[in-house]
Design an enzyme around this catalytic site. Structure first.
Site, short mmCIF file in Angstrom:
data_model
loop_
_atom_site.label_atom_id
_atom_site.label_comp_id
_atom_site.label_asym_id
_atom_site.label_seq_id
_atom_site.Cartn_x
_atom_site.Cartn_y
_atom_site.Cartn_z
N ILE A 19 37.70 -62.82 -30.37
CA ILE A 19 36.81 -61.81 -30.95
C ILE A 19 36.51 -60.70 -29.95
O ILE A 19 36.55 -59.51 -30.29
CB ILE A 19 35.50 -62.47 -31.44
N ASP A 64 31.61 -64.81 -13.96
CA ASP A 64 31.09 -66.05 -14.52
C ASP A 64 29.79 -65.72 -15.22
O ASP A 64 28.77 -65.46 -14.57
CB ASP A 64 30.87 -67.08 -13.42
N ASN A 91 29.39 -61.07 -26.10
CA ASN A 91 30.26 -61.90 -26.91
C ASN A 91 30.51 -63.29 -26.34
O ASN A 91 30.95 -64.17 -27.07
CB ASN A 91 31.62 -61.19 -27.09
N SER A 139 26.46 -66.69 -34.66
CA SER A 139 27.33 -67.55 -35.48
C SER A 139 26.58 -67.95 -36.73
O SER A 139 25.34 -68.04 -36.72
CB SER A 139 27.74 -68.81 -34.71
N TYR A 152 24.89 -75.89 -29.93
CA TYR A 152 25.50 -74.59 -30.23
C TYR A 152 24.71 -73.89 -31.34
O TYR A 152 24.38 -72.70 -31.23
CB TYR A 152 26.95 -74.79 -30.65
N LYS A 156 22.57 -70.40 -30.91
CA LYS A 156 22.93 -69.22 -31.71
C LYS A 156 21.75 -68.77 -32.58
O LYS A 156 21.60 -67.59 -32.86
CB LYS A 156 24.16 -69.52 -32.56
N ILE A 185 36.66 -68.41 -37.14
CA ILE A 185 37.65 -67.39 -36.83
C ILE A 185 38.83 -68.04 -36.10
O ILE A 185 38.63 -68.75 -35.11
CB ILE A 185 37.06 -66.28 -35.95
N LEU A 191 39.75 -72.19 -30.68
CA LEU A 191 39.30 -73.52 -31.09
C LEU A 191 39.94 -73.99 -32.39
O LEU A 191 40.41 -75.12 -32.49
CB LEU A 191 37.77 -73.50 -31.25
#
Length: 250
Positions: A19, A64, A91, A139, A152, A156, A185, A191
């Protein structure tokens, strides 16, 4: 309608692949100078070469994004290289995943705190440019409970809430802040491509959950990103746009 970013300076944190890469290339194709960062030097160099091939200035640096000091140094380096910053795209994701110490640490350090730190470092530059835009990538997982991706999803959700607060806080500085909540995506090396072979049962379940009948493409998120950062969205701030082919509806 053609969207132009001629003369604009764009920073994409986490911009070497997937993305982020598509967003960086989208801005470059629309005329912007673009800086990208990520950890992998090889992917950075390849994407930077693609940006330059579009006839605009490109800057790339290893960073990083779990390291606050490194983020501050990168933003300053990007501003010097581009001659300022008009737009910041946050992102990067550590994709912490489940309800584990490691998962929570990755999500908080990268998905959340990198967004906070990069924003705070870039805001003075954007303000000096006369205003601009911040875009955070969240997300659809952030809209509800999740057993499979507990940390996660929670992180998000925090990004979505933080985007609302940014929209309110930054309006006096003429800086708009919005977010995109992508669905699943698929892209090379990502992934979901890996899940086709490593976890085909999960891939099939996700595939069948999307009313549009396919997983999304990074370019479709990039198209939404360009809109939200353009003057066409001049009266939109603090909002999260879902781009998921109807996945969250099912």
């Amino acid at each position: 309608m053609q969207i132009s970013f001629n003369g604009k300076r764009v920073v994409v944190a986490g911009g070497s692949r997937g993305i982020g890469r598509s967003i960086a290339l989208g801005f470059a194709a629309a005329g912007a100078s673009v800086s990208i960062c990520a950890r992998s030097r090889a992917a950075l160099d390849q994407t930077a070469a693609e940006i330059k091939a579009l006839g605009v200035a490109a800057h790339a640096a290893s960073c990083d994004l779990a390291d606050g000091t490194a983020i501050a140094a990168y933003i300053e380096d990007a501003a010097r290289s581009l001659g300022g910053i008009d737009i910041l795209v946050n992102n990067a994701s550590g994709f912490g995943g489940g309800d584990t110490e490691e998962g929570w640490k990755k999500g908080i350090d990268v998905d959340l705190m990198a967004t906070v730190r990069a924003s705070n470092a870039a805001i003075p530059h954007i303000e000096r440019s006369g205003g601009g835009s911040i875009l955070n990538i969240s997300s659809i997982a952030g809209f509800g409970a999740s057993v499979r991706t507990t940390s996660y999803a929670a992180v998000k959700a925090a990004v979505i809430n933080y985007t609302q607060s940014q929209g309110l806080m930054l309006a006096p500085k003429k800086i708009r802040a919005n977010a995109i909540a992508p669905g699943s995506i698929e892209f090379p090396g990502g992934l979901w491509e890996a899940s086709k072979t490593s976890n085909p049962k999960l891939y099939d379940a996700i595939f069948k959950s999307i009313p549009w009948g396919r997983l999304g493409h990074p370019e479709e998120i990039a198209n939404a990103a360009l809109f939200l950062c353009s003057d066409l969205a001049s009266w939109i701030t603090g909002q999260t746009l879902t781009v998921d082919g109807g996945q969250s509806l099912s």
